[in-house]
Design a protein around this motif. Sequence first.
Motif, PDB file in Angstrom:
ATOM      1  N   VAL A 114      31.930  44.785  27.344  1.00 30.67           N
ATOM      2  CA  VAL A 114      31.819  44.322  28.724  1.00 30.67           C
ATOM      3  C   VAL A 114      32.660  43.060  28.898  1.00 30.67           C
ATOM      4  CG1 VAL A 114      30.286  43.499  30.549  1.00 30.67           C
ATOM      5  CG2 VAL A 114      29.497  45.273  28.973  1.00 30.67           C
ATOM      6  N   GLU A 115      33.525  43.060  29.903  1.00 31.67           N
ATOM      7  CA  GLU A 115      34.325  41.893  30.257  1.00 31.67           C
ATOM      8  C   GLU A 115      33.851  41.382  31.616  1.00 31.67           C
ATOM      9  OE1 GLU A 115      36.565  40.592  28.319  1.00 31.67           O
ATOM     10  OE2 GLU A 115      36.847  42.188  26.829  1.00 31.67           O
ATOM     11  N   GLU A 116      33.987  40.085  31.855  1.00 26.67           N
ATOM     12  CA  GLU A 116      33.481  39.501  33.089  1.00 26.67           C
ATOM     13  C   GLU A 116      34.613  39.133  34.049  1.00 26.67           C
ATOM     14  OE1 GLU A 116      30.740  36.355  32.089  1.00 26.67           O
ATOM     15  OE2 GLU A 116      29.174  37.807  31.544  1.00 26.67           O
ATOM     16  N   LEU A 117      34.396  39.420  35.315  1.00 30.12           N
ATOM     17  CA  LEU A 117      35.363  39.152  36.367  1.00 30.12           C
ATOM     18  C   LEU A 117      35.137  37.771  36.969  1.00 30.12           C
ATOM     19  CD1 LEU A 117      34.975  42.573  38.196  1.00 30.12           C
ATOM     20  CD2 LEU A 117      36.934  41.901  36.781  1.00 30.12           C
ATOM     21  N   SER A 118      36.199  37.171  37.485  1.00 38.19           N
ATOM     22  CA  SER A 118      36.092  35.885  38.166  1.00 38.19           C
ATOM     23  C   SER A 118      36.956  35.899  39.415  1.00 38.19           C
ATOM     24  CB  SER A 118      36.510  34.735  37.242  1.00 38.19           C
ATOM     25  OG  SER A 118      37.853  34.893  36.826  1.00 38.19           O
ATOM     26  N   ASP A 119      36.575  35.068  40.382  1.00 37.10           N
ATOM     27  CA  ASP A 119      37.293  35.006  41.646  1.00 37.10           C
ATOM     28  C   ASP A 119      38.745  34.597  41.429  1.00 37.10           C
ATOM     29  OD1 ASP A 119      37.449  35.048  44.516  1.00 37.10           O
ATOM     30  OD2 ASP A 119      37.469  32.850  44.472  1.00 37.10           O
ATOM     31  N   GLY A 120      39.659  35.351  42.020  1.00 36.55           N
ATOM     32  CA  GLY A 120      41.078  35.036  41.922  1.00 36.55           C
ATOM     33  C   GLY A 120      41.765  35.572  40.691  1.00 36.55           C
ATOM     34  N   ALA A 121      41.010  36.158  39.771  1.00 35.90           N
ATOM     35  CA  ALA A 121      41.628  36.703  38.561  1.00 35.90           C
ATOM     36  C   ALA A 121      42.556  37.859  38.930  1.00 35.90           C
ATOM     37  CB  ALA A 121      40.560  37.185  37.588  1.00 35.90           C
ATOM     38  N   VAL A 122      43.635  37.977  38.186  1.00 35.65           N
ATOM     39  CA  VAL A 122      44.562  39.094  38.356  1.00 35.65           C
ATOM     40  C   VAL A 122      44.471  39.970  37.120  1.00 35.65           C
ATOM     41  CG1 VAL A 122      46.949  39.804  38.697  1.00 35.65           C
ATOM     42  CG2 VAL A 122      46.100  37.724  39.809  1.00 35.65           C
ATOM     43  N   LEU A 123      44.024  41.207  37.309  1.00 36.13           N
ATOM     44  CA  LEU A 123      43.910  42.158  36.212  1.00 36.13           C
ATOM     45  C   LEU A 123      45.188  42.980  36.134  1.00 36.13           C
ATOM     46  CD1 LEU A 123      40.294  43.526  36.865  1.00 36.13           C
ATOM     47  CD2 LEU A 123      40.981  41.534  35.511  1.00 36.13           C
ATOM     48  N   ASN A 124      45.814  42.961  34.976  1.00 38.76           N
ATOM     49  CA  ASN A 124      46.974  43.813  34.730  1.00 38.76           C
ATOM     50  C   ASN A 124      46.535  44.924  33.787  1.00 38.76           C
ATOM     51  OD1 ASN A 124      49.309  42.436  36.137  1.00 38.76           O
ATOM     52  ND2 ASN A 124      48.484  40.737  34.940  1.00 38.76           N
ATOM     53  N   LEU A 125      46.180  46.044  34.378  1.00 38.95           N
ATOM     54  CA  LEU A 125      45.611  47.168  33.643  1.00 38.95           C
ATOM     55  C   LEU A 125      46.322  48.449  34.049  1.00 38.95           C
ATOM     56  CD1 LEU A 125      41.818  46.327  34.214  1.00 38.95           C
ATOM     57  CD2 LEU A 125      43.071  46.020  32.064  1.00 38.95           C
ATOM     58  N   ALA A 126      46.645  49.272  33.084  1.00 39.85           N
ATOM     59  CA  ALA A 126      47.251  50.584  33.345  1.00 39.85           C
ATOM     60  C   ALA A 126      48.518  50.475  34.186  1.00 39.85           C
ATOM     61  CB  ALA A 126      46.238  51.509  34.030  1.00 39.85           C
ATOM     62  N   GLY A 127      49.261  49.387  34.029  1.00 36.75           N
ATOM     63  CA  GLY A 127      50.471  49.208  34.817  1.00 36.75           C
ATOM     64  C   GLY A 127      50.210  48.844  36.259  1.00 36.75           C
ATOM     65  N   LEU A 128      48.970  48.458  36.582  1.00 38.66           N
ATOM     66  CA  LEU A 128      48.579  48.083  37.931  1.00 38.66           C
ATOM     67  C   LEU A 128      48.259  46.597  37.983  1.00 38.66           C
ATOM     68  CD1 LEU A 128      46.022  50.983  38.463  1.00 38.66           C
ATOM     69  CD2 LEU A 128      48.375  50.948  39.322  1.00 38.66           C
ATOM     70  N   GLU A 129      48.407  46.004  39.148  1.00 43.23           N
ATOM     71  CA  GLU A 129      48.014  44.612  39.368  1.00 43.23           C
ATOM     72  C   GLU A 129      46.896  44.595  40.402  1.00 43.23           C
ATOM     73  OE1 GLU A 129      51.060  41.439  40.002  1.00 43.23           O
ATOM     74  OE2 GLU A 129      49.948  41.135  41.890  1.00 43.23           O
ATOM     75  N   LEU A 130      45.717  44.146  39.969  1.00 42.63           N
ATOM     76  CA  LEU A 130      44.558  44.110  40.850  1.00 42.63           C
ATOM     77  C   LEU A 130      44.032  42.688  40.917  1.00 42.63           C
ATOM     78  CD1 LEU A 130      43.889  46.920  38.761  1.00 42.63           C
ATOM     79  CD2 LEU A 130      42.848  47.398  40.970  1.00 42.63           C
ATOM     80  N   THR A 131      43.981  42.138  42.116  1.00 45.61           N
ATOM     81  CA  THR A 131      43.483  40.778  42.312  1.00 45.61           C
ATOM     82  C   THR A 131      42.016  40.827  42.709  1.00 45.61           C
ATOM     83  OG1 THR A 131      45.668  39.992  42.983  1.00 45.61           O
ATOM     84  CG2 THR A 131      43.775  38.628  43.588  1.00 45.61           C
ATOM     85  N   VAL A 132      41.212  40.073  41.982  1.00 47.33           N
ATOM     86  CA  VAL A 132      39.770  40.055  42.188  1.00 47.33           C
ATOM     87  C   VAL A 132      39.417  38.987  43.221  1.00 47.33           C
ATOM     88  CG1 VAL A 132      37.526  39.722  41.076  1.00 47.33           C
ATOM     89  CG2 VAL A 132      39.428  40.747  39.783  1.00 47.33           C
ATOM     90  N   ALA A 133      38.556  39.332  44.171  1.00 48.63           N
ATOM     91  CA  ALA A 133      37.995  38.350  45.092  1.00 48.63           C
ATOM     92  C   ALA A 133      36.476  38.438  45.025  1.00 48.63           C
ATOM     93  CB  ALA A 133      38.465  38.593  46.521  1.00 48.63           C
ATOM     94  N   HIS A 134      35.849  37.354  44.668  1.00 48.02           N
ATOM     95  CA  HIS A 134      34.384  37.305  44.684  1.00 48.02           C
ATOM     96  C   HIS A 134      33.933  37.363  46.136  1.00 48.02           C
ATOM     97  CE1 HIS A 134      30.458  34.958  43.659  1.00 48.02           C
ATOM     98  NE2 HIS A 134      30.273  36.261  43.582  1.00 48.02           N
ATOM     99  N   ALA A 135      33.046  38.302  46.465  1.00 47.14           N
ATOM    100  CA  ALA A 135      32.647  38.536  47.857  1.00 47.14           C
ATOM    101  C   ALA A 135      31.142  38.738  47.938  1.00 47.14           C
ATOM    102  CB  ALA A 135      33.388  39.749  48.414  1.00 47.14           C
ATOM    103  N   PRO A 136      30.344  37.701  47.643  1.00 49.94           N
ATOM    104  CA  PRO A 136      28.886  37.858  47.646  1.00 49.94           C
ATOM    105  C   PRO A 136      28.344  38.101  49.037  1.00 49.94           C
ATOM    106  CG  PRO A 136      29.481  35.543  47.431  1.00 49.94           C
ATOM    107  CD  PRO A 136      30.766  36.326  47.335  1.00 49.94           C
ATOM    108  N   GLY A 137      27.115  38.598  49.067  1.00 54.05           N
ATOM    109  CA  GLY A 137      26.443  38.901  50.325  1.00 54.05           C
ATOM    110  C   GLY A 137      25.679  40.202  50.224  1.00 54.05           C
TER     111      GLY A 137
END
Length: 241
Positions: A114-137
């Motif tokens: 298990v890996e943990e995500l953080s706000d603003g992190a950029v995941l470079n996985l499978a040749g893709l770039e995915l930017t994480v935004a923490h969006a609670p609610g």
Amino acid sequence: MLVAGFPAGAWGTNCYLVAPAAGEECVIIDPGHQAAQGVEEAVAKHGLKPVAVILTHGHLDHVASVVPVCGSHDVPAWIHPADRYMMSDPEKALGMTIGQPLMGELTVGEPDDVEELSDGAVLNLAGLELTVAHAPGHTKGSVTFRMPEQADVPPVLFSGDLLFPGSIGRTDLPGGDPDEILRSLARVCLPLEDETVVLPGHMHQTTIGRERATNPFLRQVAEHGQGGAGADAAATPRRGM
């Protein structure tokens, strides 16, 4: 880019497999209730090699198949730390008493990695770039994943249960907060380009432009700021588990 999505299980939760193209590595987003078979069918159909599972939040309808999917492909699961407990304690996440049945076929718990995500992190996985935004609610650890525009493909937002066509995620379960989800909508969704394609956790795809014009929650946030959604939005049903 290839996006293979399908609704799964009792709650019709959208699971997505995303890859640069058929025959390449992919990430799996939100393998929920009864999603494992659909994942394997999509992997076989498109010749994909999963490298990670990434989760928009920890509710059971989005994570119920994480253990078998990660185990079958020996890949990690990524989740925000505030929702990590939900994988092994789904009753608490739903406000249930421990011991209440949760559909007999479910395998709850964490996968081996298990890996943990953080706000603003950029995941470079499978040749893709995915930017994480923490969006609670919807939950304390809800996140979205945004992919930039590429070639002729517009930007994409995997919104989880933050934003749906005409609605937003429910806030009446443990960790939900109606004011917080409005702040997340303002911070995460409003700044995006109108052409951004929204692939939600439930229902069909939409765009930020369409929701900016028609979604009562997003319209009220845009017009009146983050402090309140107004009477029209309050009358609109909220979606998701």
